[in-house]
Design a protein around this motif. Structure first.
Motif, mmCIF file in Angstrom:
data_model
loop_
_atom_site.group_PDB
_atom_site.id
_atom_site.type_symbol
_atom_site.label_atom_id
_atom_site.label_comp_id
_atom_site.label_asym_id
_atom_site.label_seq_id
_atom_site.Cartn_x
_atom_site.Cartn_y
_atom_site.Cartn_z
ATOM 1 N N MET A 77 -2.462 -32.007 18.887
ATOM 2 C CA MET A 77 -2.633 -30.617 19.323
ATOM 3 C C MET A 77 -1.826 -29.666 18.444
ATOM 4 O O MET A 77 -2.260 -28.540 18.153
ATOM 5 N N ILE A 122 -3.906 -29.144 15.345
ATOM 6 C CA ILE A 122 -5.049 -28.277 15.651
ATOM 7 C C ILE A 122 -4.595 -26.827 15.783
ATOM 8 O O ILE A 122 -5.251 -25.903 15.293
ATOM 9 N N GLU A 134 -12.655 -27.266 15.525
ATOM 10 C CA GLU A 134 -11.292 -27.257 16.044
ATOM 11 C C GLU A 134 -11.274 -27.156 17.566
ATOM 12 O O GLU A 134 -10.493 -27.854 18.231
ATOM 13 N N MET A 191 -9.932 -29.806 20.168
ATOM 14 C CA MET A 191 -8.930 -29.391 21.150
ATOM 15 C C MET A 191 -9.292 -29.911 22.541
ATOM 16 O O MET A 191 -8.435 -30.419 23.276
ATOM 17 N N THR A 231 -8.725 -33.656 22.643
ATOM 18 C CA THR A 231 -7.292 -33.941 22.672
ATOM 19 C C THR A 231 -6.703 -33.632 24.043
ATOM 20 O O THR A 231 -5.869 -34.394 24.560
ATOM 21 N N GLU A 232 -7.134 -32.533 24.627
ATOM 22 C CA GLU A 232 -6.643 -32.173 25.960
ATOM 23 C C GLU A 232 -7.017 -33.229 26.993
ATOM 24 O O GLU A 232 -6.203 -33.626 27.831
#
Length: 267
Positions: free
Chosen positions: A19, A22, A234, A238, A241-242
């Motif tokens: 993160m 990113i 991106e 994101m 990744t979250e």
């Protein structure tokens, strides 16, 4: 259960790192010459509960068995700079230059150290040197001589091969550097890269120089190369990744609840 706790913690750490990368990419979406970074993960190591064995030949006895292993989490695999071409933005400024193809501009600081950049936002200073916004000198194809306006020259023009033509008839050629492994370059801020052992030694030449790997490289004048950050990619990364971070946090929470159940067995 303790293994799952440690695995969850390692997942939180690595997803936080991703993160962070990113966030840096998105912050530099409008930075001239910026190259986005990409993160990869890898598993750490495994605890072997039972090793594998081969089967007895001849069809007698027991067959072979597979090993039994439990993974112990995830760690950072790599953070790689993606050197894809960015979009061109016309500026109308004759000293703004964009590299079309491979290579980097070669610049020098006041201590004589060489750096490399894709950001071609240049200008001539009061002494006639072609410099970056931070005052670093832009170098010629030999990598050691600065681009400098001759005293008698009244005007200049730069062609698509990086040759600076002055009104007094003299010329200078802007130097470009090529690396065997550009991903190995070290980012040092201010749109600059530094040579490392991983990148290999800079091969400095000029646009169109086939001996330096720059045969297909040209210079676009009055334009700048924009960041190669794709916001759609991106934001997708994101979200992924979250969700990965949330899943690892849930692993820790669930493992904690299971441990709490064990504590409550004594009641």
């Amino acid at each position: 259960m303790m293994r799952s706790l440690y695995s969850g913690v390692s997942g939180l750490r690595t997803h936080q790192t991703r993160m962070d990368v990113i966030g840096d990419n998105i912050a530099n979406v409008n930075t001239v010459g910026f190259k986005r970074s990409a993160v990869t993960f890898k598993d750490v190591f495994y605890q072997t509960l039972r090793g594998g064995s081969a089967g007895n030949s001849g069809g007698t006895g027991m067959g072979g068995t597979n090993p039994q292993q439990i993974g112990l989490g995830v760690t950072l695999g790599s953070i790689d700079v993606v050197h894809t071409q960015g979009a061109a933005a016309s500026t109308g400024n004759g000293t703004d230059l964009m590299i079309q193809g491979d290579g980097f501009f070669v610049v020098k600081d006041s201590a004589g150290n060489l750096f490399y950049t894709r950001a071609g936002a240049f200008h001539f200073d009061n002494e006639g040197h072609l410099v970056t916004p931070d005052g670093m000198y832009v170098m010629q194809e030999d990598g050691s001589t600065e681009i400098t306006v001759p005293t008698d020259a009244q005007s200049f023009s730069i062609d698509n091969m990086g040759v600076v033509h002055y009104s007094d008839g003299t010329t200078e050629t802007i130097g470009l550097a090529k690396f065997l492994n550009p991903t190995g370059l070290e980012k040092v801020g201010q749109n600059l890269y530094r040579e490392t052992a991983s990148s290999g030694t800079a091969q400095i030449g000029k646009a169109g120089d086939s001996t330096k790997g720059l045969a297909n490289t040209t210079i676009i004048t009055s334009a700048l190369e924009m960041s190669n950050v794709d916001l759609a990619q991106e934001f997708t990364d994101m979200i992924i990744t979250e969700r990965g971070f949330q899943a690892n946090a849930r692993t820790i929470t669930t493992s904690d609840q299971m441990l709490q159940e064990l504590v409550n067995l004594k009641r």
